[in-house]
Motif scaffolding. Structure first.
Motif, mmCIF file in Angstrom:
data_model
loop_
_atom_site.group_PDB
_atom_site.id
_atom_site.type_symbol
_atom_site.label_atom_id
_atom_site.label_comp_id
_atom_site.label_asym_id
_atom_site.label_seq_id
_atom_site.Cartn_x
_atom_site.Cartn_y
_atom_site.Cartn_z
ATOM 1 N N ASP A 14 0.586 -0.998 0.228
ATOM 2 C CA ASP A 14 0.185 -0.080 0.022
ATOM 3 C C ASP A 14 0.867 1.179 0.162
ATOM 4 O O ASP A 14 1.529 1.436 1.020
ATOM 5 C CB ASP A 14 -0.812 0.029 1.314
ATOM 6 C CG ASP A 14 -2.108 1.064 1.256
ATOM 7 O OD1 ASP A 14 -1.455 2.269 0.637
ATOM 8 O OD2 ASP A 14 -3.035 0.912 1.680
ATOM 9 N N GLU A 15 0.837 2.009 -0.922
ATOM 10 C CA GLU A 15 1.964 3.184 -0.963
ATOM 11 C C GLU A 15 1.360 4.177 -0.378
ATOM 12 O O GLU A 15 2.347 5.004 0.124
ATOM 13 C CB GLU A 15 1.534 3.717 -2.602
ATOM 14 C CG GLU A 15 2.852 4.820 -2.846
ATOM 15 C CD GLU A 15 2.742 5.277 -4.454
ATOM 16 O OE1 GLU A 15 1.781 4.801 -5.034
ATOM 17 O OE2 GLU A 15 3.486 6.159 -4.712
ATOM 18 N N ASP A 16 0.279 4.431 0.008
ATOM 19 C CA ASP A 16 -0.349 5.238 1.001
ATOM 20 C C ASP A 16 0.076 5.129 2.493
ATOM 21 O O ASP A 16 0.588 5.905 3.105
ATOM 22 C CB ASP A 16 -1.961 5.210 1.254
ATOM 23 C CG ASP A 16 -2.722 5.720 0.014
ATOM 24 O OD1 ASP A 16 -3.907 5.521 -0.301
ATOM 25 O OD2 ASP A 16 -1.813 6.616 -0.956
ATOM 26 N N ASP A 17 0.308 3.589 2.657
ATOM 27 C CA ASP A 17 0.972 3.511 4.133
ATOM 28 C C ASP A 17 2.291 3.971 4.203
ATOM 29 O O ASP A 17 2.983 4.488 5.173
ATOM 30 C CB ASP A 17 0.746 1.974 4.386
ATOM 31 C CG ASP A 17 -0.679 1.700 5.090
ATOM 32 O OD1 ASP A 17 -0.827 0.478 5.052
ATOM 33 O OD2 ASP A 17 -1.335 2.490 5.168
ATOM 34 N N PHE A 18 3.083 3.802 3.067
ATOM 35 C CA PHE A 18 4.597 4.039 3.135
ATOM 36 C C PHE A 18 4.569 5.735 2.996
ATOM 37 O O PHE A 18 5.644 5.963 3.848
ATOM 38 C CB PHE A 18 5.152 3.689 1.541
ATOM 39 C CG PHE A 18 6.401 4.042 1.298
ATOM 40 C CD1 PHE A 18 7.787 3.746 1.946
ATOM 41 C CD2 PHE A 18 6.561 5.172 0.514
ATOM 42 C CE1 PHE A 18 8.875 4.206 1.868
ATOM 43 C CE2 PHE A 18 7.861 5.590 0.052
ATOM 44 C CZ PHE A 18 8.915 5.086 0.850
ATOM 45 N N PHE A 19 3.825 6.500 2.463
ATOM 46 C CA PHE A 19 3.682 7.709 2.499
ATOM 47 C C PHE A 19 3.552 8.354 3.727
ATOM 48 O O PHE A 19 4.432 9.190 4.285
ATOM 49 C CB PHE A 19 2.740 8.348 1.359
ATOM 50 C CG PHE A 19 2.842 9.980 1.589
ATOM 51 C CD1 PHE A 19 1.579 10.227 1.990
ATOM 52 C CD2 PHE A 19 3.518 10.775 0.877
ATOM 53 C CE1 PHE A 19 1.570 11.773 2.031
ATOM 54 C CE2 PHE A 19 3.617 12.044 1.001
ATOM 55 C CZ PHE A 19 2.596 12.437 1.661
ATOM 56 N N LEU A 20 2.522 7.925 4.601
ATOM 57 C CA LEU A 20 2.383 8.355 5.955
ATOM 58 C C LEU A 20 3.516 7.825 6.920
ATOM 59 O O LEU A 20 3.719 8.652 7.707
ATOM 60 C CB LEU A 20 0.900 7.435 6.306
ATOM 61 C CG LEU A 20 -0.353 7.766 5.663
ATOM 62 C CD1 LEU A 20 -1.413 6.949 6.150
ATOM 63 C CD2 LEU A 20 -0.706 9.170 6.070
ATOM 64 N N VAL A 21 3.939 6.440 6.843
ATOM 65 C CA VAL A 21 5.023 6.389 7.785
ATOM 66 C C VAL A 21 6.193 7.195 7.303
ATOM 67 O O VAL A 21 6.995 7.529 8.475
ATOM 68 C CB VAL A 21 5.537 4.898 7.705
ATOM 69 C CG1 VAL A 21 6.878 4.573 8.157
ATOM 70 C CG2 VAL A 21 4.405 3.928 8.134
ATOM 71 N N SER A 22 6.712 7.451 6.274
ATOM 72 C CA SER A 22 7.599 8.113 5.633
ATOM 73 C C SER A 22 7.611 9.849 6.213
ATOM 74 O O SER A 22 8.339 10.425 6.865
ATOM 75 C CB SER A 22 7.918 8.314 4.116
ATOM 76 O OG SER A 22 8.804 9.166 3.781
ATOM 77 N N THR A 23 6.250 10.105 6.075
ATOM 78 C CA THR A 23 6.018 11.575 6.452
ATOM 79 C C THR A 23 6.247 11.626 8.122
ATOM 80 O O THR A 23 6.576 12.583 8.668
ATOM 81 C CB THR A 23 4.501 12.005 6.109
ATOM 82 O OG1 THR A 23 4.488 12.003 4.833
ATOM 83 C CG2 THR A 23 4.251 13.575 6.743
ATOM 84 N N VAL A 24 5.504 10.664 8.834
ATOM 85 C CA VAL A 24 5.510 10.543 10.247
ATOM 86 C C VAL A 24 7.107 10.659 10.780
ATOM 87 O O VAL A 24 7.572 11.425 11.708
ATOM 88 C CB VAL A 24 4.820 9.420 10.977
ATOM 89 C CG1 VAL A 24 5.237 9.362 12.441
ATOM 90 C CG2 VAL A 24 3.343 9.724 10.878
ATOM 91 N N LEU A 25 7.780 9.687 10.291
ATOM 92 C CA LEU A 25 9.128 9.511 10.552
ATOM 93 C C LEU A 25 10.167 11.064 10.615
ATOM 94 O O LEU A 25 10.794 11.576 11.274
ATOM 95 C CB LEU A 25 9.982 8.427 9.955
ATOM 96 C CG LEU A 25 9.823 6.963 10.595
ATOM 97 C CD1 LEU A 25 10.509 6.180 9.602
ATOM 98 C CD2 LEU A 25 10.290 6.945 12.011
ATOM 99 N N GLN A 26 9.701 11.703 9.200
ATOM 100 C CA GLN A 26 10.478 12.828 8.884
ATOM 101 C C GLN A 26 9.983 13.948 9.838
ATOM 102 O O GLN A 26 10.749 15.048 10.417
ATOM 103 C CB GLN A 26 10.127 13.441 7.667
ATOM 104 C CG GLN A 26 10.592 14.675 7.031
ATOM 105 C CD GLN A 26 12.228 14.286 6.974
ATOM 106 O OE1 GLN A 26 12.674 13.378 6.713
ATOM 107 N NE2 GLN A 26 12.934 15.751 7.027
ATOM 108 N N ASP A 27 8.720 13.842 10.394
ATOM 109 C CA ASP A 27 8.230 14.986 11.388
ATOM 110 C C ASP A 27 8.764 14.539 12.730
ATOM 111 O O ASP A 27 9.086 15.585 13.370
ATOM 112 C CB ASP A 27 6.713 14.827 11.317
ATOM 113 C CG ASP A 27 6.083 15.378 10.257
ATOM 114 O OD1 ASP A 27 4.650 14.922 9.940
ATOM 115 O OD2 ASP A 27 6.539 15.945 9.441
ATOM 116 N N VAL A 28 8.875 13.550 13.341
ATOM 117 C CA VAL A 28 9.275 13.282 14.622
ATOM 118 C C VAL A 28 10.927 12.987 14.828
ATOM 119 O O VAL A 28 11.449 13.351 15.781
ATOM 120 C CB VAL A 28 8.795 12.007 15.146
ATOM 121 C CG1 VAL A 28 7.209 12.222 15.368
ATOM 122 C CG2 VAL A 28 8.998 10.810 14.505
ATOM 123 N N ALA A 29 11.734 12.777 13.604
ATOM 124 C CA ALA A 29 13.068 12.430 13.562
ATOM 125 C C ALA A 29 13.521 12.684 12.261
ATOM 126 O O ALA A 29 14.175 11.961 11.510
ATOM 127 C CB ALA A 29 13.222 11.037 13.985
#
Length: 478
Positions: A14-29
């Motif tokens: 699921d590309e959406d899940d990859f995009f969300l995880v990538s965005t979350v990691l960039q936000d917190v770390a």
């Protein structure tokens, strides 16, 4: 010097899940991790074969395969690396299977926050490096041993403690001399947990991410998450690494308690609102009845009808609430899944025809037998069908029912092309009395969820505003 970013591979179709995880990691770390994506099982195997990543995030569902297959591939090629399993719903069986297969951690997509995901990744990488260092080099082992924030204990084949790191001495409130005269049995608060630990360390050679309760010198309980491995098969020595999760568990318990208060308060407010209207009518009717000096038979009948009708409404509301939330008695028999769906569809057929809704069926070719209460399942499915029909434009609606069988799991997907559900309403969709309908009670989907859960299944919803909604039901298949 700028720290090199840690490379992580995410295996998810699921590309959406990859995009969300990538965005979350960039936000917190920001700039701490480099996240790459493998969208299929085959691409994942190719990327894993290169051994270029420090940690792997693996989705449990991968088309014809599962995340467990990925974990087994690690074992087949003799490649040790931290793997965090991701899934859409919490399931103890999957959790246990993943840990046995070698997963470092197990996270539910809908429940994790950015900081929790980053901590799981950071802990997974750090813990893996610690354990590998212990196995590869004794000198590095003692460096970790002395500095670790976890409780680390080395014991012999008779469970006698050989050594304990400084944090173990601090957490357990024993001196090093005291600990060296003690047995591992002395650390467990419960005898049953001690027996389980000893049985598993002897038969399975490893204990991974299991929770136990230790006791410190004063008798105070300490909740710990334990990893234990045999270090030397001939000597029988083993290493026990225990993370103190006492504070974390207390915080989680307090959070759950607060959530219960919030839910209880919301339900109480809704009940008060729903009951107040008919109650007001009753009070007004009684007041009017008493206020008139002489009341005709016709007026008396009118007031009594108002009182009776509103009392019935209150009783109906209370009954529906109880039925939608309580554990129910099921009359279980084995049924064919397709036949079961057709049974529920027959109850909605008049509504489908009246609203000009086109029905599309895409059933799995293989027969799926499930153990179910037909009457209850009819109610559960009919509630979803009715919601779908009411959400679609008459004459333009398409109701699609798709089934699939994978292993011991049967999946039903019910899709409409209606108005969709606003994002802010999704989390409350199954809450008692929550409804966007002017005349709805808000108990239909609550009842549906209760029925599915009582059948040991799961239900979730996917929706895009303006495009439609899909309800996904998974049930155990025989």
């Amino acid at each position: 010097m700028k720290e090199k970013r840690k490379r992580i591979l995410m295996v998810d179709d699921d590309e959406d899940d990859f995009f969300l995880v990538s965005t979350v990691l960039q936000d917190v770390a920001a700039d701490q991790y480099e996240l790459t994506w493998a969208s299929t099982y085959d691409k994942a195997l190719e990327a894993i074969g290169k051994r270029e990543h420090e940690l792997y995030l693996v989705d449990y569902r991968l088309g014809m395969h599962t995340g467990i297959d990925i974990l087994r591939h690690f074992q087949e090629i003799g490649y040790e690396a931290p793997v965090i399993m991701l899934t859409g719903k919490g399931d103890y069986a999957i959790d246990n299977e993943a840990m046995i297969a070698g997963a470092t951690d197990y996270l539910v997509k809908g429940d994790i926050t950015g900081p929790e995901l980053e901590r799981a990744i950071r802990y997974g990488i750090t813990e893996f490096k610690h354990l590998r260092a212990i196995a590869e080099n004794e000198r590095k082992y003692f460096g970790i041993f002395e500095k670790s924030h976890d409780i680390i204990i080395l014991a012999d084949c008779d469970m006698n403690i050989i050594d304990a790191n400084p944090n173990a001495r601090k957490k357990l409130a024993h001196s090093r001399e005291d600990l060296l005269t003690m047995n591992m049995r002395d650390l467990f608060f419960l005898e049953s947990e001690c027996k389980r630990f000893m049985d598993e360390i002897c038969t399975e050679d490893a204990i991974v991410q299991q929770e136990f309760t230790f006791r410190e010198k004063s008798g105070r309980k300490i909740s710990v998450l334990v990893n234990a491995n045999k270090l030397d098969e001939q000597l029988g020595t083993f290493l026990c690494v225990a993370e103190d999760i006492t504070d974390k568990k207390r915080e989680e318990q307090e959070k759950r308690q607060q959530e219960k208060f919030v839910i209880s308060g919301r339900i109480a407010r809704v009940i008060a609102h729903e009951v107040r209207n008919p109650l007001t009518n009753i009070i007004l009717a009684v007041g009017q009845f008493r206020g008139e000096e002489s009341t005709s038979l016709e007026d008396t009948t009118l007031y009594l009808d108002i009182i009776e009708r509103n009392c019935t409404r209150i009783n109906q509301l209370v009954t529906e609430l109880l039925q939608s939330t309580r554990m129910m008695e099921l009359h279980l028999l084995e049924h064919d899944l397709t036949t079961l769906i057709h049974s529920a569809l027959s109850l909605a057929m008049d509504r489908l025809k009246l609203n000009g809704i086109r029905l599309e069926e895409d059933f799995a070719p293989q027969q799926a037998m499930i153990t179910a209460d037909v009457e209850k399942m009819n109610i559960a499915l009919l509630n979803i069908f009715i919601n779908a029909i009411e959400a679609m434009t008459p004459g333009k609606g398409v109701l699609t029912i798709h089934t699939a069988v994978e292993g011991k799991t049967a999946t039903i997907r019910i899709t409409d092309n209606g108005m969709g559900i606003p994002e802010e309403n999704k989390a409350r969709l199954f809450d008692p009395f929550f409804t966007s309908k002017t005349k709805g009670t808000g108990l239909g989907l609550t009842s549906t969820q209760n029925i599915i859960i009582n059948h040991k299944g799961h239900i979730q919803v996917e929706s895009i505003l303006g495009e439609g909604t899909t309800f996904i039901i998974t049930l155990p298949a025989n």
